[in-house]
Motif scaffolding. Sequence first.
Motif, PDB file in Angstrom:
ATOM      1  N   ALA A  77     -26.798  90.220  85.355  1.00 17.59           N
ATOM      2  CA  ALA A  77     -26.116  90.732  84.158  1.00 17.59           C
ATOM      3  C   ALA A  77     -26.683  90.079  82.901  1.00 17.59           C
ATOM      4  O   ALA A  77     -26.982  90.763  81.912  1.00 17.59           O
ATOM      5  N   ASN A  78     -26.851  88.753  82.947  1.00 16.59           N
ATOM      6  CA  ASN A  78     -27.356  88.041  81.776  1.00 16.59           C
ATOM      7  C   ASN A  78     -28.805  88.428  81.468  1.00 16.59           C
ATOM      8  O   ASN A  78     -29.149  88.717  80.322  1.00 16.59           O
ATOM      9  N   LEU A 121     -30.518  91.115  82.343  1.00 14.45           N
ATOM     10  CA  LEU A 121     -30.662  92.509  81.901  1.00 14.45           C
ATOM     11  C   LEU A 121     -30.180  92.687  80.465  1.00 14.45           C
ATOM     12  O   LEU A 121     -30.732  93.480  79.703  1.00 14.45           O
ATOM     13  N   ASN A 122     -29.143  91.933  80.090  1.00 14.81           N
ATOM     14  CA  ASN A 122     -28.684  91.957  78.697  1.00 14.81           C
ATOM     15  C   ASN A 122     -29.766  91.459  77.758  1.00 14.81           C
ATOM     16  O   ASN A 122     -30.015  92.042  76.706  1.00 14.81           O
ATOM     17  N   LEU A 123     -30.411  90.344  78.142  1.00 17.52           N
ATOM     18  CA  LEU A 123     -31.459  89.766  77.291  1.00 17.52           C
ATOM     19  C   LEU A 123     -32.656  90.706  77.161  1.00 17.52           C
ATOM     20  O   LEU A 123     -33.293  90.774  76.111  1.00 17.52           O
ATOM     21  N   GLN A 169     -27.529  98.832  83.921  1.00 21.33           N
ATOM     22  CA  GLN A 169     -27.259  97.546  84.578  1.00 21.33           C
ATOM     23  C   GLN A 169     -26.484  97.760  85.875  1.00 21.33           C
ATOM     24  O   GLN A 169     -26.782  97.155  86.902  1.00 21.33           O
ATOM     25  N   ASN A 170     -25.466  98.619  85.825  1.00 20.67           N
ATOM     26  CA  ASN A 170     -24.682  98.901  87.036  1.00 20.67           C
ATOM     27  C   ASN A 170     -25.567  99.476  88.131  1.00 20.67           C
ATOM     28  O   ASN A 170     -25.453  99.133  89.306  1.00 20.67           O
ATOM     29  N   ASN A 187     -28.605  78.992  77.620  1.00 23.60           N
ATOM     30  CA  ASN A 187     -28.389  80.285  78.272  1.00 23.60           C
ATOM     31  C   ASN A 187     -27.932  80.102  79.720  1.00 23.60           C
ATOM     32  O   ASN A 187     -27.057  80.825  80.194  1.00 23.60           O
ATOM     33  N   SER A 229     -29.422  98.940  79.067  1.00 24.41           N
ATOM     34  CA  SER A 229     -28.088  99.453  78.740  1.00 24.41           C
ATOM     35  C   SER A 229     -27.099  99.109  79.853  1.00 24.41           C
ATOM     36  O   SER A 229     -27.493  98.966  81.019  1.00 24.41           O
ATOM     37  N   PRO A 230     -25.806  98.975  79.514  1.00 26.60           N
ATOM     38  CA  PRO A 230     -24.788  98.630  80.527  1.00 26.60           C
ATOM     39  C   PRO A 230     -24.754  99.618  81.694  1.00 26.60           C
ATOM     40  O   PRO A 230     -24.502  99.235  82.831  1.00 26.60           O
ATOM     41  N   GLY A 241     -32.441  93.871  77.248  1.00 25.33           N
ATOM     42  CA  GLY A 241     -32.017  95.019  76.449  1.00 25.33           C
ATOM     43  C   GLY A 241     -31.719  96.256  77.263  1.00 25.33           C
ATOM     44  O   GLY A 241     -31.719  97.371  76.733  1.00 25.33           O
ATOM     45  N   GLN A 301     -20.128  82.730  82.482  1.00 26.23           N
ATOM     46  CA  GLN A 301     -19.843  84.138  82.805  1.00 26.23           C
ATOM     47  C   GLN A 301     -19.451  84.316  84.274  1.00 26.23           C
ATOM     48  O   GLN A 301     -18.649  85.175  84.612  1.00 26.23           O
TER      49      GLN A 301
END
Length: 318
Positions: free
Chosen positions: A276-277, A279-281, A289-290, A35, A285-286, A283, A42
């Motif tokens: 970004a990574n 927050l993705n893990l 995230q912003n 990861n 939402s995009p 779960g 990324q």
Amino acid sequence: MIGVKRSHEWILLLFFIGLIIIMSLLAPSFLTVNNLLSVTQQMSEFGILALGVTVVIITSGIDLSVGSIAGLTTIVIAMTYGWSGSLVAAILLGILTGALCGAFNGVLIAKIGVPPILVTLGTMTFFNGIALVLSKGNAISDLPEEFYFVGQGYLFGNIPVQTVIFLVLAILTSLLLSRTPWGRRVYAVGNNSVAAVFSGVRVDKVLLYVYIFAGIMAAVSGWIISSRVSTARADLGAVYVMQSIAATVLGGTNIAGGSGTIFGTVIGVSVFAVLANGLNLIGVSPFAQNLLMGLALILVLLINNMSIIKRKFTIFIR
């Protein structure tokens, strides 16, 4: 002044380490080798864009066209390969396109004297328009297997190629700024362009090369993005423009010019990539995230400028 900037970088580094600890607690899969290597993959694309943006901002300029240059580069590479069948010629022409776009910006800013934000706002649309006309708005995917190596390949088993390219370019850019006469002139122009002129610095020449450098970095970034997504499109670099500027400012580069380091920019880029990574893990939402990334940026900038805030608050109370 240098000491203050260094302290900003150390504060950001501590924030970055704290962020890694928090993310590893919230997402157990975050702190794994695979990861972390994915995070470096990324961050490489917009990190390379940020290298060029950093040098521009040190001169108290701005370049909003780097995303469009990246997109145009992908189209030029794909179309040149389609015409010639030579991947080497296509990539070289793509990099040359980035340099010429940067030179175009540089001439308008350094020789004619148009403010950088107005020039690059215009060329952002202009370069994107060229890419759209050339490609007729279509994506181009007819590229050879070897082209995908820089965006999808690995070295020494599992180290992404683009990560290696980013690190090499970051080291070279840092050396260029800190160890060469040109680097000293870049800082001199950003500190006080009038004083730089009286010191014998050819300000127009320095600015011209700065924007050419940013154009080349944008072209390399576009090449890598296109290789990773296996296609060429006019809008491929657009999403990274504001991120690269934000990461540069987050890294301590003064938006008014005269100071900033590549080390700070790399940490700034790393903060965005880890956020970004992670927050993705988790779960998130995009959209959220912003929001959280914006809050993190504001928080670090407030901490970095705490001494100024305290001074103004004290004056206000009196």
